[in-house]
Design a protein around this motif. Sequence first.
Motif, short mmCIF file in Angstrom:
data_model
loop_
_atom_site.label_atom_id
_atom_site.label_comp_id
_atom_site.label_asym_id
_atom_site.label_seq_id
_atom_site.Cartn_x
_atom_site.Cartn_y
_atom_site.Cartn_z
N PRO A 110 18.78 10.45 35.19
CA PRO A 110 18.32 11.09 36.43
C PRO A 110 16.86 11.50 36.37
CG PRO A 110 20.39 12.06 35.66
CD PRO A 110 19.89 11.21 34.55
N HIS A 111 16.21 11.46 37.52
CA HIS A 111 14.82 11.91 37.68
C HIS A 111 13.86 11.14 36.77
CE1 HIS A 111 16.33 15.13 40.16
NE2 HIS A 111 17.04 15.63 39.17
N THR A 112 14.11 9.85 36.59
CA THR A 112 13.21 9.04 35.77
C THR A 112 12.75 7.82 36.55
OG1 THR A 112 15.00 7.73 34.78
CG2 THR A 112 14.31 9.72 33.60
N VAL A 113 11.62 7.28 36.11
CA VAL A 113 11.09 6.02 36.63
C VAL A 113 10.83 5.11 35.43
CG1 VAL A 113 9.23 4.91 37.92
CG2 VAL A 113 9.93 7.24 38.53
N ASN A 114 11.11 3.83 35.57
CA ASN A 114 10.71 2.87 34.55
C ASN A 114 9.85 1.83 35.24
OD1 ASN A 114 10.49 1.13 32.31
ND2 ASN A 114 12.53 1.72 31.59
N THR A 115 8.60 1.72 34.82
CA THR A 115 7.70 0.74 35.44
C THR A 115 7.62 -0.49 34.56
OG1 THR A 115 5.51 0.40 36.41
CG2 THR A 115 5.61 1.82 34.47
N LEU A 116 7.94 -1.64 35.16
CA LEU A 116 8.18 -2.85 34.38
C LEU A 116 7.28 -4.00 34.81
CD1 LEU A 116 12.08 -2.83 34.72
CD2 LEU A 116 10.74 -1.85 32.85
N PRO A 117 6.80 -4.79 33.85
CA PRO A 117 6.06 -6.01 34.19
C PRO A 117 7.02 -7.07 34.73
CG PRO A 117 6.40 -5.89 31.82
CD PRO A 117 6.93 -4.61 32.39
N PRO A 118 6.48 -8.15 35.29
CA PRO A 118 7.33 -9.14 35.98
C PRO A 118 8.50 -9.66 35.15
CG PRO A 118 5.03 -9.55 36.47
CD PRO A 118 5.04 -8.44 35.45
N GLN A 119 8.25 -10.06 33.89
CA GLN A 119 9.33 -10.68 33.13
C GLN A 119 10.45 -9.68 32.82
OE1 GLN A 119 6.30 -10.04 32.05
NE2 GLN A 119 6.27 -9.30 29.94
N THR A 120 10.10 -8.40 32.69
CA THR A 120 11.12 -7.40 32.40
C THR A 120 11.93 -7.06 33.64
OG1 THR A 120 9.60 -6.53 30.73
CG2 THR A 120 11.54 -5.21 31.21
N VAL A 121 11.29 -7.08 34.80
CA VAL A 121 12.04 -6.88 36.05
C VAL A 121 13.09 -7.97 36.20
CG1 VAL A 121 11.89 -6.97 38.56
CG2 VAL A 121 10.23 -5.61 37.27
N GLU A 122 12.70 -9.21 35.93
CA GLU A 122 13.66 -10.30 36.05
C GLU A 122 14.80 -10.15 35.06
OE1 GLU A 122 13.71 -12.38 38.54
OE2 GLU A 122 11.87 -11.44 39.29
N ALA A 123 14.48 -9.68 33.84
CA ALA A 123 15.53 -9.46 32.84
C ALA A 123 16.48 -8.36 33.28
CB ALA A 123 14.90 -9.11 31.49
N VAL A 124 15.93 -7.31 33.90
CA VAL A 124 16.77 -6.22 34.40
C VAL A 124 17.72 -6.72 35.48
CG1 VAL A 124 16.71 -4.11 35.81
CG2 VAL A 124 15.25 -4.30 33.80
N LEU A 125 17.21 -7.55 36.37
CA LEU A 125 18.05 -8.08 37.44
C LEU A 125 19.18 -8.94 36.90
CD1 LEU A 125 15.28 -8.98 40.05
CD2 LEU A 125 17.11 -7.29 40.35
N GLN A 126 19.00 -9.49 35.70
CA GLN A 126 20.00 -10.39 35.13
C GLN A 126 20.97 -9.70 34.17
OE1 GLN A 126 17.95 -13.76 33.39
NE2 GLN A 126 16.69 -14.06 35.21
N SER A 127 20.46 -8.73 33.37
CA SER A 127 21.32 -8.30 32.25
C SER A 127 21.20 -6.85 31.82
CB SER A 127 21.03 -9.19 31.03
OG SER A 127 19.66 -9.06 30.64
N VAL A 128 20.69 -5.96 32.66
CA VAL A 128 20.59 -4.57 32.23
C VAL A 128 21.98 -3.95 32.08
CG1 VAL A 128 20.48 -3.58 34.56
CG2 VAL A 128 19.36 -2.40 32.66
N LYS A 129 22.12 -3.05 31.10
CA LYS A 129 23.37 -2.32 30.90
C LYS A 129 23.26 -1.00 31.65
CE LYS A 129 23.75 -4.33 26.27
NZ LYS A 129 23.65 -4.05 24.81
N VAL A 130 23.96 -0.90 32.75
CA VAL A 130 23.83 0.27 33.63
C VAL A 130 24.70 1.41 33.10
CG1 VAL A 130 24.10 1.12 35.98
CG2 VAL A 130 23.39 -1.25 35.58
N ALA A 131 24.04 2.37 32.46
CA ALA A 131 24.74 3.54 31.91
C ALA A 131 23.70 4.61 31.63
CB ALA A 131 25.49 3.18 30.63
N ARG A 132 24.08 5.87 31.76
CA ARG A 132 23.16 6.96 31.45
C ARG A 132 23.00 7.05 29.93
NH1 ARG A 132 23.05 13.08 33.95
NH2 ARG A 132 21.77 14.05 32.33
N THR A 133 21.77 6.84 29.49
CA THR A 133 21.53 6.79 28.04
C THR A 133 20.39 7.67 27.59
OG1 THR A 133 20.09 4.86 28.44
CG2 THR A 133 22.37 4.41 27.79
N VAL A 134 19.54 8.13 28.51
CA VAL A 134 18.29 8.78 28.11
C VAL A 134 18.52 10.08 27.34
CG1 VAL A 134 17.99 10.10 30.27
CG2 VAL A 134 15.98 9.41 28.93
N ASP A 135 19.63 10.77 27.60
CA ASP A 135 19.90 12.00 26.87
C ASP A 135 21.12 11.87 25.95
OD1 ASP A 135 21.58 11.77 29.03
OD2 ASP A 135 21.17 13.76 29.86
#
Length: 366
Positions: free
Chosen positions: A285-310
Amino acid sequence: MATSIHALNELGQSIWYDNIRRGLLDSGELARLIEAGVSGVTSNPTIFEKAIGGSNDYDAAITELVRRGLDAQAIYDQLTLEDIGRGADLLRPVYDRTNGEDGYISIEVPPTLAADTPATVAEARRIFGTLNRPNVMIKVPATPEGIPAIRTLIADGVNVNVTLIFSLKTYDDVITAYWEGLEDRLQRGLPVDRVASVASFFVSRVDTLVDKLIDERGLDPALRGKAAVANAKLAYELFQRRSAEPRWAALAAKGARVQRPLWASTSTKNPAYPPLLYVDTLIGPHTVNTLPPQTVEAVLQSVKVARTVDADLDRAHADLEALEAAGISMDWVTDQLMQQGVKAFEDSFASLMAGLEKKVAAVAAG
């Protein structure tokens, strides 16, 4: 259509695009990314160096501006402000829909001003006023001279993206500067509910330097690839701790917006590491991740959606303690990274201006 970025949004994390160039705007690519869930854009001198100097996107515009009598500095200003303004307009529906929580685009003050507080303030005010859009953020480095500039700009109502944060001590100072700016504003009888800020905490560069030190000193290889995520997790822990202070509660009661931690430099530099190492581990929560083009595409394909930061904070503390015990000072590391970061942006800016001057001379010569 719902995407994995929209799923990250549900957990309280925004994904911003760490790239801007005229071709993205003209082709509709940025609009497509916004539709896929990207809700902000960041830029820096290196990005503009690659965009303007490394493409033909701007040649016609440069030719026209030279014919109008503008020099290289004025042309740079015109080109970058036009791109940022167009990007802000594309993101404005996001800004409106989220009531100003998201939908921002950032532009940096020239890195040559990093050690000059008054000049930073003056340039940030000029850029913000010239663009005249509520969803623009001005990037100010978290140098010793940048910290007081942040307070002044926030008090003036200028949205600030604080960049080049590496150490927890600096991050703590950034939080305080933001609060002080809001308090100054309230003392003037001005509203604080439309002033926004993010604190850009750099990630991958920490591992790059720490891993180099581990290899050079012949330390345990098991220590590699741990510092960056641990450092960022402790930054989020600091954010949570400071957010629980009565001082912040008083500001929030007046409508102040949270200064969100933003994870920057989150593409992996070491090919041995997973492509989304600095994404999967820093979601919350309350976070931003700023990503370059290739990482955005990787996120769209295979990110693991789970709260992990804490999650696994004990492990994060233990990892940094192990590095300190092995003789790697995180204070030294983060100080070096700040110096290197400012220098890298200065070099990119100088290269960009040199390239522009060559193009200007070529056009002037016919």
